[in-house]
Design an enzyme around this catalytic site. Structure first.
Site, PDB file in Angstrom:
ATOM      1  N   CYS A   1       1.797   0.013   1.328  1.00 38.12           N
ATOM      2  CA  CYS A   1       0.676   0.884   1.686  1.00 38.12           C
ATOM      3  C   CYS A   1       1.046   2.264   2.215  1.00 38.12           C
ATOM      4  O   CYS A   1       0.472   3.260   1.777  1.00 38.12           O
ATOM      5  CB  CYS A   1      -0.255   0.211   2.685  1.00 38.12           C
TER       6      CYS A   1
ATOM      7  N   ARG B   1      10.755  -8.692   4.015  1.00 44.61           N
ATOM      8  CA  ARG B   1      10.302  -9.161   5.317  1.00 44.61           C
ATOM      9  C   ARG B   1      11.282 -10.197   5.808  1.00 44.61           C
ATOM     10  O   ARG B   1      11.614 -11.144   5.104  1.00 44.61           O
ATOM     11  CB  ARG B   1       8.907  -9.777   5.202  1.00 44.61           C
TER      12      ARG B   1
ATOM     13  N   GLN C   1       5.173  -7.566  -4.897  1.00 45.94           N
ATOM     14  CA  GLN C   1       3.731  -7.769  -4.936  1.00 45.94           C
ATOM     15  C   GLN C   1       3.120  -7.051  -6.130  1.00 45.94           C
ATOM     16  O   GLN C   1       3.571  -5.967  -6.492  1.00 45.94           O
ATOM     17  CB  GLN C   1       3.086  -7.191  -3.681  1.00 45.94           C
TER      18      GLN C   1
ATOM     19  N   ASP D   1       0.813  -5.149  -6.279  1.00 41.82           N
ATOM     20  CA  ASP D   1       0.064  -4.449  -5.239  1.00 41.82           C
ATOM     21  C   ASP D   1      -0.779  -3.313  -5.820  1.00 41.82           C
ATOM     22  O   ASP D   1      -0.451  -2.752  -6.863  1.00 41.82           O
ATOM     23  CB  ASP D   1       1.073  -3.888  -4.225  1.00 41.82           C
TER      24      ASP D   1
ATOM     25  N   HIS E   1      -3.664  -0.120  -4.183  1.00 45.60           N
ATOM     26  CA  HIS E   1      -4.507   0.376  -3.101  1.00 45.60           C
ATOM     27  C   HIS E   1      -5.601   1.242  -3.689  1.00 45.60           C
ATOM     28  O   HIS E   1      -5.348   2.132  -4.491  1.00 45.60           O
ATOM     29  CB  HIS E   1      -3.672   1.156  -2.093  1.00 45.60           C
TER      30      HIS E   1
ATOM     31  N   LYS F   1     -10.376  -9.953   5.300  1.00 44.77           N
ATOM     32  CA  LYS F   1      -9.948 -10.103   3.920  1.00 44.77           C
ATOM     33  C   LYS F   1     -10.601 -11.278   3.226  1.00 44.77           C
ATOM     34  O   LYS F   1     -11.251 -12.109   3.845  1.00 44.77           O
ATOM     35  CB  LYS F   1      -8.431 -10.251   3.859  1.00 44.77           C
TER      36      LYS F   1
ATOM     37  N   HIS G   1      -6.734  -3.060  -0.094  1.00 47.67           N
ATOM     38  CA  HIS G   1      -5.476  -3.584  -0.641  1.00 47.67           C
ATOM     39  C   HIS G   1      -5.817  -4.805  -1.470  1.00 47.67           C
ATOM     40  O   HIS G   1      -6.657  -5.608  -1.060  1.00 47.67           O
ATOM     41  CB  HIS G   1      -4.543  -4.077   0.466  1.00 47.67           C
TER      42      HIS G   1
END
Lengths: 420, 226
Positions: free
Chosen positions: A111, A140, A158, A160, A162, A246, A292
């Site tokens: 992000c 992570r 991911q 991912d 946005h 979420k 997200h």
């Protein structure tokens, strides 16, 4: 109940993605490389890239633009995002460089980089929504005792994206993302799923960043979107991320276990912290909302779930090897290789078993490898340019010309992907 | 009289001090048999928890996560009770309900190990104890008393947990000869646990700290029906 559970446990052991991943040569781990850092082998990579392309095609239709950002970011980036304060202590520690005072972090999420992309130039309300997508690899730190196959790792990618949009566009964008997720589920025949709406804890709200008003708005938008889609969603108080509520999709696999796959998260916080703006119809500066979302969740996790759901019998369009060509004897290996080449030129993925084994053995080995189609080739086939087709689980399918076979595979794949 | 509001919006009056078990019985004997836990004003409680004020009430049957959670939490205590009998001198860490079942982290006496071959013995002991239908009795306890009690019983790991709690917030649950430091919620007795099996064993660090003792984590699964 106990008996069923124990049967399920046994079945789960057989489908353990770590076991199948190893047998099918999809991925590996190495102590020397480090725990929790998956290494994708050629066949696994082939599958993964195919999955990525599948999603890229869908997303292009929904107005997403692919971007690529570095794997690291200045520590300051994560101080700005608020991530450092919350997770810094439990993360991979900052990377120092020869330059005194320079500190970088391995990115734990994509992000902040995407926020920088948004902030690159001013935007008008007419430009929104802006949808940036990235198959972003994040890092992570997890305790070594927590690591597990592909489902709990220290490095993962991911699917991912946005979305930066106006407050009035939130629900619409939510509905569109839900469409993408449901398309993915349909393609993979995930018929058994439910959703969970994660909201703040009812009373203990110290850990949540952002204003009450924004939270109320976001929480309401999610609930309404679910109602409109006719999606049965469970509301869980206290399960929201620290930066926003979420919607999670939990899929039930073939043996009844629940896996969290798609996620959609509203975020009123990051746009504040990065001071993102757009000019409204009133010519004033406004704050965009960030959403997200990750339909697969992560490539690693999705492949793990897919392995355990299908026990390695991947859908034809996705499986690394679609066809095993089995010459009855050495004499027909030449023809077999010709077929393989012709198939390759037509996007059909085949392998030739040119060992000097008996045909029965070749058939068995191909079946164990979960290869969907088996083509037996001998005297007749070589002379006539045909193939003798067997389908896993469906037995003998008869003889056909190699051209017809190619067309058959292509049609089957096209049918499976018609939603995408 | 107090007013109880049910999930469907219906409101009924009952005598103060009534329990969810009694309310279930007043609705139907079938329900009374199937109910495992309840939520009073959104907080999960035992079925024998007396309600003294107007409240919302949700009765949880096996299908509800809250019921499974309480069921497996009590099963963890049952596991501990069995282990205490089979391995005298054993020390207990933490034993929670998890997504599918439960586990208990234990420190076995010197030289003792739990292997796959021991699972059946433990499972059978748990089944035997469950049949006794021992009630789980909750007691509020002062911090010093808790420290004294668990020290007397050689439960040094529990002492660490107690030290982190504030006086006035500490409770224990006792079933038969086994007492555990616990907040609950639980089933009212072990009788509902009709099928139970130890499924796996692994190692875990006490407090998740690699520098601390390595405990044995015993996993189990249980159900209200075979």
């Amino acid at each position: 109940m106990l008996d069923e559970y124990l049967v399920m446990l046994e079945e789960a052991k057989k489908r353990d993605h770590r076991k199948i991943g190893k047998e099918m040569e999809l991925f590996m781990f190495s102590e020397r490389v480090g725990k929790g850092l998956p290494i994708w082998l050629p066949k696994g990579t082939d599958m993964r890239l195919r999955l990525e392309n599948f999603l890229k095609r869908i997303q292009a239709q929904y107005g997403y633009q692919q971007v690529i950002t570095p794997h690291i970011g200045h520590k300051q980036l994560y101080v700005t995002s608020g991530h450092y304060a919350k997770y810094g202590k439990d993360s991979f520690q900052p990377i120092h460089t020869p330059d005194e005072g320079e500190e970088y972090m391995l990115k734990p999420m994509n992000c902040p980089h995407h926020c920088e992309i948004y902030a690159r130039k001013p935007h008008s309300y007419k430009d929104l929504p802006i949808r940036l997508a990235e198959f972003g690899t994040v890092y992570r730190y997890e305790q070594s005792g927590e690591l597990h196959g592909l489902t709990r790792v220290r490095s993962f990618t991911q699917d991912d994206a946005h979305i930066f949009c106006r407050p009035d566009q939130v629900k619409g964008e939510f509905l569109r993302v839900m469409d993408i997720i449901l398309t993915v589920f349909r393609t993979f025949n995930f018929e058994n799923y439910d959703a969970q709406i994660s909201l703040r804890h009812k009373t203990d709200r110290a850990k949540y960043i952002g204003s009450d008003e924004n939270w109320e708005r976001a929480e309401r938008a999610i609930i309404e979107a679910c109602e409109e889609k006719g999606l049965k969603a469970r509301i869980e108080y206290g399960e929201a991320a620290f930066y926003g509520p979420k919607l999670d999709f939990m899929v039930k696999d073939a043996i009844g276990r629940s896996w969290q796959l798609g996620t959609i998260q509203v975020d009123y916080n990051l746009p504040e912290r990065f001071n993102l703006e757009y000019t409204g119809t009133d010519n004033e500066k406004h704050r965009p909302v960030m959403i997200h979302r990750a339909p697969f969740g992560s490539m690693e996790r999705f492949v793990a779930v897919l392995i355990e759901h299908t026990a390695g019998h991947f859908p034809l369009w996705l499986t690394p090897t679609q066809v095993a060509i089995l010459p009855i004897s050495e004499k027909f290996v030449g023809y077999a290789n010709q077929l393989k080449q012709e198939f390759y030129l037509n996007d059909v993925r085949a392998t030739v078993d040119d060992r000097s084994e008996k045909i029965g053995r070749k058939i068995r080995d191909a079946e164990i490898s979960h290869i969907p189609y088996l083509l037996i080739v001998g005297e007749k086939e070589t002379a006539e340019g045909t193939v003798s087709v067997r389908r896993q689980g469906q037995g003998d399918q008869g003889s056909m010309t190699k051209e017809d076979f190619i067309r058959k595979i292509q049609q089957e794949v096209a049918d499976m992907l018609k939603n995408a | 009289m107090i007013k109880i509001t049910f999930p469907d919006g219906a409101v009924k009056e009952y005598n103060a001090g009534i329990t969810a078990q009694e309310i279930a019985e007043s609705i139907s004997p079938r329900l009374a048999k199937e109910v495992l836990a309840c939520s009073v004003n959104e907080e999960v409680r035992e079925l024998n928890y007396p309600i003294y004020e107007d409240a919302t009430l949700k009765l949880h049957k096996w299908e509800d996560d809250e019921a499974k959670h309480a069921f497996w939490h009590t099963s963890a205590h049952l596991l501990a009770e069995a282990l205490q009998e089979l391995y005298p001198g054993i020390q207990f860490g933490i034993g929670p309900a998890i997504e599918n079942g439960f586990y208990y982290d234990v420190l076995l006496p010197e030289g003792q190990v739990i292997k796959e071959g021991d699972f059946d013995t433990i499972s059978n002991k748990m089944t035997e104890l469950a049949r006794l239908g021992e009630p789980l009795v909750k007691k509020q306890i002062a911090k010093q008393d808790a420290l004294d009690f668990f020290k007397e019983h050689g439960q040094t790991l529990k002492l660490e947990l107690i030290n982190e709690l504030a006086d006035g917030t500490i409770s224990t649950y006792t079933q038969g000869p086994f007492t555990d430091l616990c907040r609950g919620p639980h089933l009212v007795s072990t009788e509902a646990i009709k099928a139970v099996k130890v499924t796996a064993v692994s190692a875990a660090f006490w407090r998740g700290d690699a520098k601390r003792e390595t405990l044995t984590r015993v996993y189990g699964i249980s159900f209200p029906k075979k």
